[in-house]
Design a protein around this motif. Sequence first.
Motif, short mmCIF file in Angstrom:
data_model
loop_
_atom_site.label_atom_id
_atom_site.label_comp_id
_atom_site.label_asym_id
_atom_site.label_seq_id
_atom_site.Cartn_x
_atom_site.Cartn_y
_atom_site.Cartn_z
N TRP A 164 0.37 41.93 -66.67
CA TRP A 164 -1.38 42.29 -66.77
C TRP A 164 -2.02 41.18 -66.22
O TRP A 164 -3.08 41.26 -65.16
N GLY A 168 -4.23 41.28 -62.72
CA GLY A 168 -5.81 40.93 -62.58
C GLY A 168 -5.80 40.16 -61.18
O GLY A 168 -6.66 40.04 -60.56
N ALA A 189 -8.88 51.64 -63.96
CA ALA A 189 -9.47 51.60 -65.13
C ALA A 189 -9.84 52.91 -65.73
O ALA A 189 -9.48 53.16 -66.89
N LEU A 202 -4.86 48.72 -74.40
CA LEU A 202 -6.24 48.19 -74.76
C LEU A 202 -6.42 47.57 -75.98
O LEU A 202 -7.43 46.47 -76.21
N THR A 204 -4.45 45.40 -77.07
CA THR A 204 -4.08 43.89 -76.94
C THR A 204 -5.24 43.08 -76.04
O THR A 204 -5.95 43.60 -75.56
N PRO A 205 -4.85 41.82 -76.22
CA PRO A 205 -5.90 41.07 -75.48
C PRO A 205 -5.63 40.82 -73.70
O PRO A 205 -6.54 40.83 -72.79
N TRP A 206 -4.44 41.42 -73.38
CA TRP A 206 -4.14 41.40 -71.86
C TRP A 206 -4.92 42.04 -70.96
O TRP A 206 -5.27 41.38 -69.81
N PRO A 207 -5.10 43.41 -71.25
CA PRO A 207 -5.90 43.87 -70.10
C PRO A 207 -7.43 43.13 -70.11
O PRO A 207 -7.76 43.12 -68.83
N TRP A 208 -7.96 42.79 -71.12
CA TRP A 208 -9.27 42.18 -70.92
C TRP A 208 -9.13 40.95 -70.24
O TRP A 208 -9.97 40.32 -69.51
N LEU A 209 -8.19 40.05 -70.45
CA LEU A 209 -7.69 38.64 -69.63
C LEU A 209 -7.36 39.12 -68.13
O LEU A 209 -7.91 38.23 -67.51
N GLY A 211 -8.98 41.55 -66.66
CA GLY A 211 -9.89 41.71 -65.93
C GLY A 211 -10.83 40.22 -65.65
O GLY A 211 -11.61 40.05 -64.67
N LEU A 212 -10.69 39.54 -66.55
CA LEU A 212 -11.33 38.29 -66.42
C LEU A 212 -10.75 37.36 -65.25
O LEU A 212 -11.43 36.74 -64.45
#
Length: 508
Positions: A164, A168, A189, A202, A204-209, A211-212
């Motif tokens: 992931w 990113g 996405a 989704l 888990t925190p990894w998709p959001w990280l 994206g960051l």
Amino acid sequence: MSPSAAVPSPAASLSREVATRGALALIGLMLLWRLVLAAFVPLVPDEAYYALWAQGLSAGYVDHPPMIAFFIRAGQELVGDTPLGIRLFCVLAALPASWFVWRAADDLLEDPRAGALAAVLFNATIFGFLGLTLATPDAPLALFCAAMVWGAARLVRAPRPSIWLAMGLATGLAAQSKYSGVMLAGAFALAVLALAPLRRQLLTPWPWLAGLVALLVFLPNIVWNATHDWATLTKQGGRVTAQAPFRPGFLPEFIGSQIALATPLVFLFAVIGLLPGRAAAMFRPGGGRGLVLLLLFVPLAYFAVHALRARVEGNWVGFLYPLVALAAAAGMLAPAGSGWWGRHQPGLARTTLPLAFGLVFALGIHALFVPTTLAGNKDAVVRMTRGWPEFAAEIDARRRQIGASAILTNDYQMTAMLKRELPGVTVQQFDERQRYVFMNEPEPLSLPGPLLLVLSTFRSFGEISAAYGRQDMGEVSRRFRDVTMPPVRLFRLDPLAAPAPATAAPAP
């Protein structure tokens, strides 16, 4: 899973080994061919323009994000300011791009030969070959989009936090290469929302990280745009055609350009590989086929709509060619069925790579030697790469004849080529000055006269009309053998006398 399914048979292992050796040999030969062309084919005008960027590295430029400038600068540091130096890292990018395509196909397709075949097919397409030879933003974009395709395939097949984060990073670097990378990110996405193996992640925190990470990598270009009136976003956003008249004739032109850039049989097998049926069975269970369809068709839907109103340049779709190669591998490896296609599929599959490599080789020979000029100035190789030194020398002779202190132009390609061919001469584009904010040049209207104006297109003279008197000096054409390019028009510019300062009226 049965042992026989889990462990490849000796025949399958041998087939994979032969495919791997053959693929590595072909990719190596293609790399050498790219290096030869990169060293000996003259630069095209866009490459000369991007080489100017490398003289003033920046977080952004009016036309595109900055990645190509960093690729060019790195090559120049190693090899010098030569065609090879300018193109070197774009050529070398073919190796990691091929690895990403190879690994993605291995993850998504059942056949043990799929990865090797997909990597070779990627190199054998006209875009895959030229896009990773010429020094344009398409080269880093193709590399980082190939990395995105591999990351997406891994996340469907065997998700891990590190993948992931790599996804990113690749997304941010693709966006820093060309804004088309954002289209592939948007398609991914949608795939995350549509495909259960990705949607579950989704939680888990990894998709959001991821994206960051992508946002942080892309942030310098956003900041640059914010401090330069959103120049790049405004320019690229100006390509949107919602208000353009309906002109569906561009759609078949768009399809034809992709058939040519993929080469005809690779395009055919890519279409076959995406259709339901025997080719669909080549994809591993678990959402891999759906992933490829979404990553391809979301951007293609936009380009198809665009082509109903305006031209889609063939290279705009180049960032999707890692997926085209993967789909073509599925189509070529699918078992033959019955009927006309079943009878001809094996022969067409055997012909695909020889035809594609033959076209790539012939194109390279033409770029190196131009054995024929029958196409005249419609030949892109002749039009873009030939006759520039002699043309620039003739322009400079006219400049010296009138004692001009500088040359002004109204075309970025002409500006870049004259700057390159006349390194000791001041050459500036008098309009579109925002293109050159990184160069710390004086304003053209501040240059001492006389000046030589080279008009590539007969547009308005703009501010020059009020500041200079003009004397028509006729036309000059670039030539190569028996081919004459469209002429440019020359003018001598002499500064007009400054108006007398206004004086106050006498008191009554």
